[in-house]
Write an enzyme that holds these catalytic residues in place. Sequence first.
Site, PDB file in Angstrom:
ATOM      1  N   LYS A   1       0.888  -1.164   0.000  1.00  0.00           N
ATOM      2  CA  LYS A   1       0.000   0.000   0.000  1.00  0.00           C
ATOM      3  C   LYS A   1       0.926   1.215   0.000  1.00  0.00           C
ATOM      4  CE  LYS A   1      -4.083   2.107   1.123  1.00  0.00           C
ATOM      5  NZ  LYS A   1      -5.426   1.846   0.583  1.00  0.00           N
TER       6      LYS A   1
ATOM      7  N   GLY B   1      -9.025   4.668  -2.133  1.00  0.00           N
ATOM      8  CA  GLY B   1     -10.292   5.177  -2.659  1.00  0.00           C
ATOM      9  C   GLY B   1     -10.486   4.743  -4.104  1.00  0.00           C
TER      10      GLY B   1
END
Length: 202
Positions: A32, A97
Amino acid sequence: MTRFVVTGTDTGIGKTIFSAALAGATGAPYWKPIQSGLDDETDSAVVARLAGVPILPEAYRLNTPASPHIAAEIDGIAIDLAALTPPPGNLIVEGAGGALVPVTRTTLYADLFARWQIPVIVCARTALGTINHSLLTIEALRARGVPIHGVAFLGDAVEDSEAIIAAISGMRRLGRLPIVDPLTSETLAAAFSASFNLADFV
């Protein structure tokens, strides 16, 4: 080689759970690049708990649960795009997102994906509104020359929505991950195995 970017049509739709399932099934390390929000369990911690794969450290860990561009500003951090270059080898990269979330005030996640040229998996929820959100996401990625591997649906079965998204976009339907409850490494692995063809990812 198993090397994918996982993006979504919105936030909170389950792409971290899908990323964990995909990483667990393939054994690929997870990364990430930017974690926004540190008060709750981070996405890397979720994947570590559910997938048991190597977790690469985030390039940036930002305190505020918001778009990276503003979360970084609140923390007084300038995001260096060069620090967001994925390492080589097998890898599952998860964005934040949706595909058009700003990383900085001039660069969106989709812009990074275009630079990386790593095949992108679009995670799309099956709830109301998904047709519009999914087709817009696919068009935005295509406009930037981003390679798209296919669409992974998340949630309860809605056959018409899934079928029309694939038909209009021309994208491959990779499968649909149902809501997994209780959510454990074992139940998630079983759901992924029943819902997807591993050969599509290796």
